[in-house]
Design a protein around this motif. Structure first.
Motif, PDB file in Angstrom:
ATOM      1  N   ALA A  42      13.682 125.602  92.826  1.00  0.00           N
ATOM      2  CA  ALA A  42      12.925 125.108  91.812  1.00  0.00           C
ATOM      3  C   ALA A  42      11.341 124.067  92.385  1.00  0.00           C
ATOM      4  O   ALA A  42      10.090 124.677  92.470  1.00  0.00           O
ATOM      5  CB  ALA A  42      13.370 124.408  90.552  1.00  0.00           C
ATOM      6  N   SER A 243      17.350 122.740  88.347  1.00  0.00           N
ATOM      7  CA  SER A 243      16.390 124.006  88.039  1.00  0.00           C
ATOM      8  C   SER A 243      15.310 123.051  87.674  1.00  0.00           C
ATOM      9  O   SER A 243      14.209 122.667  87.736  1.00  0.00           O
ATOM     10  CB  SER A 243      16.009 125.013  87.594  1.00  0.00           C
ATOM     11  OG  SER A 243      17.532 125.495  88.338  1.00  0.00           O
ATOM     12  N   GLY A 247      11.636 121.037  89.550  1.00  0.00           N
ATOM     13  CA  GLY A 247      10.639 121.295  88.740  1.00  0.00           C
ATOM     14  C   GLY A 247      10.007 120.243  88.566  1.00  0.00           C
ATOM     15  O   GLY A 247       8.677 120.256  88.846  1.00  0.00           O
ATOM     16  N   MET A 273      10.974 125.102  84.666  1.00  0.00           N
ATOM     17  CA  MET A 273      12.481 126.117  85.212  1.00  0.00           C
ATOM     18  C   MET A 273      13.623 126.432  85.029  1.00  0.00           C
ATOM     19  O   MET A 273      13.666 127.508  85.669  1.00  0.00           O
ATOM     20  CB  MET A 273      11.837 124.840  86.733  1.00  0.00           C
ATOM     21  CG  MET A 273      10.426 125.157  86.946  1.00  0.00           C
ATOM     22  SD  MET A 273       9.624 126.407  87.527  1.00  0.00           S
ATOM     23  CE  MET A 273      10.249 127.404  88.751  1.00  0.00           C
ATOM     24  N   ASN A 277      15.422 129.884  84.994  1.00  0.00           N
ATOM     25  CA  ASN A 277      16.703 129.562  85.946  1.00  0.00           C
ATOM     26  C   ASN A 277      18.120 130.562  85.616  1.00  0.00           C
ATOM     27  O   ASN A 277      18.459 130.968  85.694  1.00  0.00           O
ATOM     28  CB  ASN A 277      17.553 128.516  86.646  1.00  0.00           C
ATOM     29  CG  ASN A 277      18.153 128.310  87.504  1.00  0.00           C
ATOM     30  OD1 ASN A 277      18.210 128.879  88.546  1.00  0.00           O
ATOM     31  ND2 ASN A 277      19.464 128.101  86.705  1.00  0.00           N
ATOM     32  N   MET A 286      14.654 133.550  90.140  1.00  0.00           N
ATOM     33  CA  MET A 286      13.950 132.389  91.211  1.00  0.00           C
ATOM     34  C   MET A 286      13.487 133.726  92.056  1.00  0.00           C
ATOM     35  O   MET A 286      11.972 133.229  92.440  1.00  0.00           O
ATOM     36  CB  MET A 286      14.390 131.285  91.789  1.00  0.00           C
ATOM     37  CG  MET A 286      14.540 130.271  91.322  1.00  0.00           C
ATOM     38  SD  MET A 286      13.607 129.351  89.660  1.00  0.00           S
ATOM     39  CE  MET A 286      14.573 128.924  88.795  1.00  0.00           C
TER      40      MET A 286
END
Ligand code: AMP
Length: 315
Positions: A42, A243, A247, A273, A277, A286
């Motif tokens: 991420a 994630s 991010g 993000m 996911n 991703m």
């Protein structure tokens, strides 16, 4: 001339795993997982990443190739010949906010001693993703003068390594936790009280993830609430928290700024993000993601959270 932002690659340490996951949408076995992998991938949409972790010789080369293709440096990853990679097995029922663990095989994790390559020790941003808090402390002891340190954890460590976790919290700037973990750690029924109690343990900033209900940022005395993206179909919630954190730290590192304004935006990028996911198993979503998708969803988040014009129209 285009302004080029400084990029200071964050060091991310955490579990690198082969997961077995079952959700109402299906199941996967021996799939690429682990907190560090989810976070690093991420983050890699915003910045290069330096990864620290351990794998056995059963960890497929194709996974390593994928991580490297994302500009994730693997010099800090230990590969143990004859060892087996950490493995987590779990399932979700119709309440996708609750992961039920059926098996945790520490394998190569059990004897892991992270050793940071020299270049990583000078890192400005260090994210201690979910891993034994004793190992998180080991990493903190090896970094020289980080600008921002962040940690995540889970119920498994809150129960089994509480003292080490409290020490980690006393030494980091930002703590991520989901709401159940925050309550479990502090014994507070209220999420707000729990977040404030965690701040008292050390971190100036506490981010409480509330699954499909968004995330709360507590920064000193400030409080910010980000919605979650209204997804109709969630395939696999595994790695959403990681994630999110990836991010968050990836955006902060790409901006080179840790002011509250940037932290708020980072919470929204984290939510973006995480929302991608959960649309597929493992890191599969991703693999198909582009910066354009991220920008577009960030714009939609702004739309969802915006209320002022409507309020003016009513008043
Ligand atoms: P999340 O859904 O964001 O909480 O994280 C899911 C990931 O955490 C999975 O891919 C697992 O491999 C990993 N994981 C599960 N249990 C542990 C543990 N005890 N320590 C470190 N990582 C874990």
């Amino acid at each position: 001339m285009k302004h080029v932002k400084p990029i200071d690659a964050p060091v991310i340490v955490g579990s690198m795993a082969l997961d077995n996951v079952k959700t109402p949408a299906g199941e996967v076995t021996d799939s690429l997982g682990g907190a560090a992998n989810y976070s690093a991938v991420a983050a890699s949409f915003f910045t290069p990443v330096n990864l620290v972790g351990v794998i056995g010789d059963d960890f497929p080369q194709t996974h390593l190739d994928y991580l490297e293709s994302r500009n994730i440096d693997l010099a800090g990853v230990d590969r143990i010949d004859g060892g087996k990679t950490f493995s987590w097995s779990g399932y979700y029922d119709f309440d996708l906010n609750i992961a039920h663990t059926t098996d945790t095989q520490l394998n190569v994790f059990a004897d892991f001693k992270p050793t940071l390559p020299d270049a990583y020790r000078k890192a400005s941003y260090v994210f201690l993703a979910n891993i034994d808090p004793v190992l998180q402390l080991d990493v903190l002891n090896q970094v020289e003068k980080p600008r921002l340190t962040l940690c995540d954890t889970m119920n498994f460590w809150i129960t089994s390594k509480r003292d080490a976790l409290i020490e980690v919290l006393s030494r980091v700037d930002v703590a991520f936790m989901n709401d159940a973990e925050a309550r479990q750690l502090t014994g507070c029924m209220s999420t707000i009280k729990a977040a404030k109690a965690i701040q008292k343990l050390g971190p100036k900033t506490v981010i409480v993830k509330k699954g499909e209900h968004g995330a709360l940022l507590f920064h000193e005395d400030e409080h910010f609430s980000a919605p979650s993206y209204p997804l109709e179909d969630i395939v696999d919630p595994t790695g959403a928290g990681d994630s999110f954190a990836g991010g968050f730290i990836g955006y902060i590192a790409s901006e080179g700024d840790i002011t509250p304004k940037t932290m708020r935006r980072a919470v929204v990028y984290g939510s973006v993000m995480a929302s991608f996911n959960v649309e597929d198993f493992s890191l599969n979503r991703m693999r198909r993601l582009t910066p354009h998708h991220i920008a577009e969803r960030y714009r939609k988040f702004k739309e969802i959270a915006y209320f002022e014009a409507m309020e003016e129209a009513v008043l």
